[in-house]
Design an enzyme around this catalytic site. Sequence first.
Site, PDB file in Angstrom:
ATOM      1  N   LYS A  15       6.486   3.791 -59.718  1.00 50.93           N
ATOM      2  CA  LYS A  15       5.088   3.517 -59.357  1.00 50.93           C
ATOM      3  C   LYS A  15       4.244   4.790 -59.330  1.00 50.93           C
ATOM      4  CE  LYS A  15       6.180   1.355 -55.525  1.00 50.93           C
ATOM      5  NZ  LYS A  15       7.603   1.082 -55.741  1.00 50.93           N
ATOM      6  N   GLU A  88       1.262   3.871 -52.301  1.00 49.26           N
ATOM      7  CA  GLU A  88       1.790   3.294 -51.047  1.00 49.26           C
ATOM      8  C   GLU A  88       0.827   2.235 -50.486  1.00 49.26           C
ATOM      9  OE1 GLU A  88       4.748   4.114 -50.209  1.00 49.26           O
ATOM     10  OE2 GLU A  88       5.110   6.239 -50.594  1.00 49.26           O
ATOM     11  N   GLN A  90       1.086  -0.777 -50.004  1.00 50.97           N
ATOM     12  CA  GLN A  90       1.622  -1.804 -49.091  1.00 50.97           C
ATOM     13  C   GLN A  90       1.214  -1.535 -47.647  1.00 50.97           C
ATOM     14  OE1 GLN A  90       3.560   0.365 -50.807  1.00 50.97           O
ATOM     15  NE2 GLN A  90       5.155   1.217 -49.514  1.00 50.97           N
ATOM     16  N   VAL A 170       8.820  -0.285 -41.204  1.00 59.77           N
ATOM     17  CA  VAL A 170       8.759   1.083 -41.710  1.00 59.77           C
ATOM     18  C   VAL A 170       9.625   1.975 -40.835  1.00 59.77           C
ATOM     19  CG1 VAL A 170       7.238   2.999 -42.313  1.00 59.77           C
ATOM     20  CG2 VAL A 170       6.366   0.664 -42.357  1.00 59.77           C
ATOM     21  N   ILE A 172      10.618   5.787 -40.216  1.00 60.07           N
ATOM     22  CA  ILE A 172      10.200   7.143 -40.600  1.00 60.07           C
ATOM     23  C   ILE A 172      11.192   8.162 -40.053  1.00 60.07           C
ATOM     24  CG2 ILE A 172       8.377   8.883 -40.373  1.00 60.07           C
ATOM     25  CD1 ILE A 172       6.463   6.432 -39.936  1.00 60.07           C
TER      26      ILE A 172
END
Length: 192
Positions: A15, A88, A90, A170, A172
């Site tokens: 992407k 990014e 999303q 998510v 991190i």
Amino acid sequence: MAQMYFYYSAMNAGKSTTLLQSSFNYQERGMTPLIFTAALDDRYGEGKVTSRIGLQADAHLFHKETDLFKKMSELNEETQHHCVLVDECQFLSKEQVYQLTEIVDKLHIPVLCYGLRTDFLGELFEGSLHLLAWADKLVELKTICHCGRKANMVIRTDEHGNPIAEGDQVAIGGNDKYVSVCRVHYKEALGR
Ligand SMILES: [Zn+2]
């Protein structure tokens, strides 16, 4: 007429590489693209979009509270931009996807968004949900599973390579990794 595009895929389908190639194509034609990418932590400042094959470009970070239409209108007063690229995507909120449609409809600048369709639980991200609903063009960037079928799902694995079946959308800073697989191998990995 300007349009909004949603380029979606599983992980590692290139992407960011595709985004950077588009940015290069605009520049080559003497036009000025603008890149946004998600700020996943609280650091402010300039971001970068990097691709696995070594390309990179500077990007403006968007945070949860960033008004993308306002930001773009301000930036456009300084320099006329011809295209907005969002990496990014999303992680966009519903409001931010709407703001991007305003960039297309009111500023007449095309917006190209690149991101994941679903998370490791197979559920749509907020940004992806609204991009699927509101984008003019949906374009799938394909990648393949280890079995050779198209990979449209993402598995999150822990540091030992074991698939994780629950947790936050998510993660991190952990040692988690993501693997793109076909739906059959996604179900198999999660024991469904
Ligand atoms: Zn497979």
